[in-house]
Design a protein around this motif. Structure first.
Motif, mmCIF file in Angstrom:
data_model
loop_
_atom_site.group_PDB
_atom_site.id
_atom_site.type_symbol
_atom_site.label_atom_id
_atom_site.label_comp_id
_atom_site.label_asym_id
_atom_site.label_seq_id
_atom_site.Cartn_x
_atom_site.Cartn_y
_atom_site.Cartn_z
ATOM 1 N N LYS A 115 41.303 42.920 21.851
ATOM 2 C CA LYS A 115 42.808 44.067 22.330
ATOM 3 C C LYS A 115 43.700 42.809 22.268
ATOM 4 N N THR A 116 44.669 42.801 21.637
ATOM 5 C CA THR A 116 46.503 42.036 21.895
ATOM 6 C C THR A 116 46.357 42.459 23.106
ATOM 7 N N GLY A 117 46.355 40.824 23.994
ATOM 8 C CA GLY A 117 47.400 41.415 25.904
ATOM 9 C C GLY A 117 46.155 40.915 26.559
ATOM 10 N N MET A 118 45.256 40.426 26.099
ATOM 11 C CA MET A 118 44.093 40.082 26.898
ATOM 12 C C MET A 118 44.069 38.621 27.574
ATOM 13 N N ASP A 119 45.081 38.355 28.704
ATOM 14 C CA ASP A 119 46.137 37.184 29.055
ATOM 15 C C ASP A 119 44.456 36.519 29.134
ATOM 16 N N GLU A 120 44.743 35.062 29.183
ATOM 17 C CA GLU A 120 43.376 34.157 29.310
ATOM 18 C C GLU A 120 42.909 34.095 30.600
ATOM 19 N N LYS A 121 43.260 34.427 31.931
ATOM 20 C CA LYS A 121 42.414 34.509 32.732
ATOM 21 C C LYS A 121 40.773 36.115 33.243
ATOM 22 N N GLU A 122 42.129 37.291 31.985
ATOM 23 C CA GLU A 122 40.705 38.141 31.689
ATOM 24 C C GLU A 122 39.879 37.490 30.721
ATOM 25 N N VAL A 123 39.978 36.394 29.654
ATOM 26 C CA VAL A 123 39.311 36.063 28.986
ATOM 27 C C VAL A 123 38.371 34.962 29.774
ATOM 28 N N GLU A 124 38.740 34.320 30.465
ATOM 29 C CA GLU A 124 37.868 33.268 31.001
ATOM 30 C C GLU A 124 36.799 33.960 32.269
ATOM 31 N N PHE A 125 37.510 35.277 33.228
ATOM 32 C CA PHE A 125 35.946 35.923 33.585
ATOM 33 C C PHE A 125 35.266 36.965 32.924
ATOM 34 N N PHE A 126 35.764 37.163 31.756
ATOM 35 C CA PHE A 126 35.227 38.034 30.469
ATOM 36 C C PHE A 126 33.425 37.195 30.513
ATOM 37 N N ASN A 127 34.086 35.858 29.898
ATOM 38 C CA ASN A 127 32.703 35.016 29.464
ATOM 39 C C ASN A 127 32.701 34.480 30.398
ATOM 40 N N ASP A 135 27.776 34.722 42.017
ATOM 41 C CA ASP A 135 27.147 35.797 43.323
ATOM 42 C C ASP A 135 28.479 36.424 43.497
ATOM 43 N N ASP A 136 30.035 35.828 43.385
ATOM 44 C CA ASP A 136 31.077 36.778 43.464
ATOM 45 C C ASP A 136 31.502 37.498 42.235
ATOM 46 N N VAL A 137 30.836 36.425 40.983
ATOM 47 C CA VAL A 137 31.424 37.456 39.646
ATOM 48 C C VAL A 137 30.813 38.226 39.375
ATOM 49 N N ALA A 138 29.136 38.174 40.134
ATOM 50 C CA ALA A 138 28.240 39.557 39.653
ATOM 51 C C ALA A 138 28.830 40.617 40.816
ATOM 52 N N VAL A 139 29.615 40.772 41.738
ATOM 53 C CA VAL A 139 29.898 41.738 42.693
ATOM 54 C C VAL A 139 31.266 42.613 42.138
ATOM 55 N N LEU A 140 31.607 41.336 41.305
ATOM 56 C CA LEU A 140 33.220 42.728 41.196
ATOM 57 C C LEU A 140 33.125 42.481 39.559
ATOM 58 N N ALA A 141 32.398 42.349 38.589
ATOM 59 C CA ALA A 141 31.784 42.966 37.109
ATOM 60 C C ALA A 141 32.413 44.295 37.172
ATOM 61 N N LEU A 142 31.426 45.153 37.868
ATOM 62 C CA LEU A 142 31.439 46.361 37.129
ATOM 63 C C LEU A 142 33.049 46.764 36.962
ATOM 64 N N LYS A 143 33.694 46.351 38.784
ATOM 65 C CA LYS A 143 35.173 46.987 38.649
ATOM 66 C C LYS A 143 36.515 46.218 37.361
ATOM 67 N N TYR A 144 36.193 44.748 37.143
ATOM 68 C CA TYR A 144 36.712 44.490 36.409
ATOM 69 C C TYR A 144 36.855 44.679 34.871
ATOM 70 N N LEU A 145 35.323 45.545 34.535
ATOM 71 C CA LEU A 145 34.572 45.847 33.462
ATOM 72 C C LEU A 145 35.830 47.252 33.449
ATOM 73 N N SER A 146 35.639 48.030 34.289
ATOM 74 C CA SER A 146 37.008 49.049 34.337
ATOM 75 C C SER A 146 37.891 48.870 34.011
ATOM 76 N N ASP A 147 38.609 48.207 34.469
ATOM 77 C CA ASP A 147 39.785 47.579 34.541
ATOM 78 C C ASP A 147 40.527 47.339 32.753
ATOM 79 N N TYR A 148 39.440 46.264 32.220
ATOM 80 C CA TYR A 148 39.171 45.907 30.544
ATOM 81 C C TYR A 148 39.288 47.135 29.833
ATOM 82 N N LEU A 149 38.320 48.046 30.427
ATOM 83 C CA LEU A 149 37.985 49.546 28.717
ATOM 84 C C LEU A 149 39.134 50.438 29.726
#
Length: 562
Positions: free
Chosen positions: A129-141, A149-163
C-alpha cells in the motif's frame, strides 16, 4: 445414509465445500454481533468446536472471504438479509495457540513468535500500500522467529494498524486456545515467566489498540484477571456456567438425536446418552461433546473418543500430587458420588495446589465434572454446586489415569494385587517395596509437602489403584468410620462368601515410640483391633474369622507389611 463425516476437520470452508457432516452453529455469529461486547473470552472444554466456530467467524467476516456467501447458503445466518450484507466486510486477524506446547519458557515463546511470523506472511500484501512509511516497513520486516520480545509483544497491535490503514476499517481479532501454552507452563514449571510475557501482549493487542473493532478469545479456562487480564476492564467472560452462547458450542440432545436418525441409528439413543451426555452450559442441559458424537457416528460403536483425544497431563498432575482429601474426593466421585463445594471459576494457577476448591473449578472448566445442581446456602451466603463426573467416558479416563500411575514396567502393581488376594505376605512385601520405591516421588513432588505427609499421599493414590484394579470383585473404601475410629483402607467383597474382606492400616514409624518397623506393624494391627474397625463388616454379615488384617509400616521409602 448420512452425510460423509470428516474426522478432525476444523476448516469451515473445507467442510462446507465438500458437503461434509455439519451441525449449523451460525446463530453464534448473530448472537455475538448483536451483543456488541468489545472483547469476549469464551471458555469451553477441549474438542467442543471452538476452533471450527472461530474459523466459521473468520469465513463470515473476513475480507479474504468477500463474495464467498455460498459457504453459508442453507444455514440459519443466511436467512437474514442484514447478515448477508455483512459477510466478507471486515479485516480479520485470526490466529491460534493450540499447537504451542513447549516444555520450557524459551521453547513456548519461540512457538508464539513463529505463529506471529506466519500471520505477518499471510498479510504481506499490506506492505504494497502506498503511504507505508520507512519505520512501518522496518517493523513489519522485523517480525520473525528471531525478533526481540518487545517486537513480539507489539506485533498484533501494529498489524491491526496496518490492516486498518489498508482497508480503512477497524479489525476483528480472533484468538483460539489462548490458554494452551499457559497450561503447559504450569505443568512444566515456567508459569510466571510466560504469564508476564502474555500479559504484555494481551494489553497491547486488546486494551491499548485503537485499531481493534472487537475481539474473541477462546480457551478451556478462565485464567485470573490478576495473572493475565489485569488491564482488560472491558473483557466479557463467558464460562460454562454463563447463559450466553450456551448452545453454540457442543451438540444439543435434539441435534444428536437428529444426527442419529440421519445415520439410521436412532435405536442407539439410550447408549449414546449414557456414554456421552452430561455437559451443562448455563441453563442448557444435555450437551454432548462433538468429538465423541462424530466418532460414534463414523465408527458406529462406543469408545472413549474425547477422553483419549489428547493429553490429560494437567489433570493427572493435579490429582496425583493432590493431598489426601483430594484423592478421597476423587475416590467418591469415581463411585458415582457427589461433591458439594463453592466454585470460583477464575483459575489462579499459582494457587491450584493451595486454594481450597480450585482444583474442582479446573476440572469443571475442563469438562471432567458437571454441575448436577446448585443451591444457595444461607449459612455461607454463597451458591453451592453439587458436582459429579460427567459421564461414562470420563469415568473411563479417570480409571486409565490411575492405572498409569502404577502401570510402568518396573512397577509390579498387578503382582502385588495377586499376592494380596492370595494372602502371600512375603510376596506382598517384596512387591510393595518396589512399588513404593518407584512411585513415592510421583505423589510427593510439591515443595510444600512435609516428608511425614508423603506416605499418606501415597496410600490415597494406592487406594485409587486398588479401586480400579479390584472394582469387579471388591468395593474399596478409605478413611471411613467403623467401630471407634476411621480405618485407612477396607476391601469389601461384592459377593458374600467368595472372597475374604480386608482391613489395612498405614503407619509411619515414629522412632521415639517404635524401635523397628516390626513394632510399627504391630501398632497398626493393634489399632485395627482396639478401634474395632471390623464392626461395619460384621454388621454386613461377614464372619469375623474371615476378615484379614494388614499393617503397612513406612520409613522413608521402605515398607514392611504384616
Amino acid at each position: 445414509m448420512g452425510r460423509t463425516i470428516s474426522i478432525g476437520a476444523q476448516s469451515f470452508e473445507f467442510i462446507r465445500k465438500n458437503h461434509y457432516f455439519f451441525i449449523d452453529k451460525t446463530n453464534f455469529i448473530k448472537e455475538w454481533w448483536e451483543n456488541g461486547d468489545a472483547v469476549t473470552l469464551i471458555t469451553r472444554p477441549r474438542r467442543f468446536g471452538k476452533t471450527l466456530n472461530l474459523d466459521m467467524m473468520n469465513c463470515f467476516f473476513s475480507r479474504t472471504y468477500e463474495g464467498c456467501g455460498e459457504l453459508f447458503e442453507g444455514l440459519s445466518i443466511w436467512e437474514d438479509e442484514k447478515y448477508r450484507a455483512l459477510q466478507g466486510t471486515y479485516p480479520v486477524i485470526f490466529l491460534s495457540f493450540a499447537d504451542i506446547k513447549g516444555e520450557t519458557f524459551e521453547e513456548t515463546k519461540q512457538g508464539i513468535k513463529y505463529a506471529l511470523e506466519r500471520l505477518y506472511r499471510l498479510h504481506q500484501y499490506v506492505k504494497d500500500k502506498t503511504g507505508m512509511d520507512e519505520k512501518e516497513v522496518e517493523f513489519f520486516n522485523s517480525v520473525s522467529s528471531k525478533m526481540p520480545d518487545d517486537v513480539a509483544v507489539l506485533a498484533l497491535k501494529y498489524l491491526s494498524d496496518y490492516l486498518q490503514d489498508y482497508y480503512g476499517q477497524k479489525v476483528l481479532i480472533f484468538l483460539d486456545e489462548y490458554d494452551t501454552p499457559l497450561q503447559e507452563a504450569y505443568v512444566y514449571g515456567y508459569w510466571k515467566e510466560l504469564a508476564g510475557f502474555i500479559r504484555r501482549m494481551f494489553n497491547s493487542a486488546f486494551k491499548t489498540n485503537p485499531s481493534m473493532e472487537r475481539a474473541i478469545m477462546t480457551g478451556i479456562t478462565r485464567i485470573s484477571k490478576e495473572s493475565i487480564f489485569s488491564d482488560l476492564n472491558h473483557l466479557e467472560v463467558v464460562t460454562t456456567t454463563s447463559e450466553k452462547y450456551a448452545d453454540c458450542f457442543g451438540f444439543t440432545e435434539k441435534e444428536v438425536f437428529e444426527a442419529l436418525n440421519e445415520f439410521s441409528m436412532s435405536e442407539d439413543e439410550g447408549q449414546v446418552k449414557q456414554w456421552y451426555d452430561g455437559f451443562t452450559f448455563g441453563n442448557k442441559r444435555d450437551i454432548y461433546n462433538p468429538w465423541s458424537i462424530i466418532n460414534y457416528l463414523d465408527k458406529r460403536k462406543v469408545g472413549a473418543y474425547w477422553a483419549n483425544s489428547s493429553s490429560n497431563s494437567l489433570v493427572n498432575l493435579l490429582i496425583r500430587q493432590g493431598n489426601a482429601r483430594t484423592k478421597t474426593i476423587v475416590e467418591d466421585l469415581m463411585k458415582g458420588g457427589v461433591l458439594e463445594t463453592e466454585l470460583d471459576e477464575e483459575i489462579i494457577f499459582d494457587q491450584l495446589q493451595k486454594k481450597p476448591g480450585s482444583i474442582w473449578s479446573m476440572l469443571l472448566a475442563s469438562g471432567y465434572l458437571k454441575v448436577a445442581d446448585r443451591y444457595f446456602s444461607n449459612e455461607t451466603r454463597r451458591f453451592i454446586c453439587r458436582l459429579k463426573l460427567t459421564n461414562w467416558e470420563v469415568e473411563m479416563m479417570f480409571e486409565d489415569m490411575v492405572r498409569e500411575w502404577f502401570g510402568a514396567e518396573d512397577v509390579p502393581y498387578n503382582d502385588f494385587i495377586k499376592a494380596l488376594l492370595l494372602g502371600d505376605v512375603e510376596a506382598m512385601n517384596e512387591f510393595m517395596n518396589d512399588i513404593a520405591l518407584t512411585t513415592f516421588s510421583s505423589f510427593d513432588i510439591a515443595e510444600s509437602v512435609a516428608k511425614h505427609d508423603a506416605p499418606e499421599r501415597f496410600y490415597h493414590g494406592f487406594v485409587l489403584g486398588l479401586m480400579v484394579e479390584l472394582k469387579g470383585s471388591y468395593e474399596v473404601t478409605s478413611n471411613r468410620e467403623s467401630g471407634f475410629g476411621r480405618y485407612d483402607i477396607m476391601l469389601v467383597p461384592r459377593k458374600m462368601g467368595q472372597l475374604d474382606p480386608m482391613v489395612i492400616e498405614f503407619k509411619v514409624r515414629k522412632p521415639r515410640k517404635e524401635a523397628s518397623l516390626e513394632e510399627t506393624v504391630a501398632a497398626a494391627l493393634q489399632q485395627i483391633d482396639d478401634k474395632e474397625y471390623d464392626a461395619v463388616l460384621v454388621e454386613r454379615g461377614f464372619k469375623k474369622e474371615r476378615i484379614r488384617h494388614y499393617g503397612f509400616a513406612f520409613e522413608g521409602k521402605q515398607v514392611l507389611i504384616g
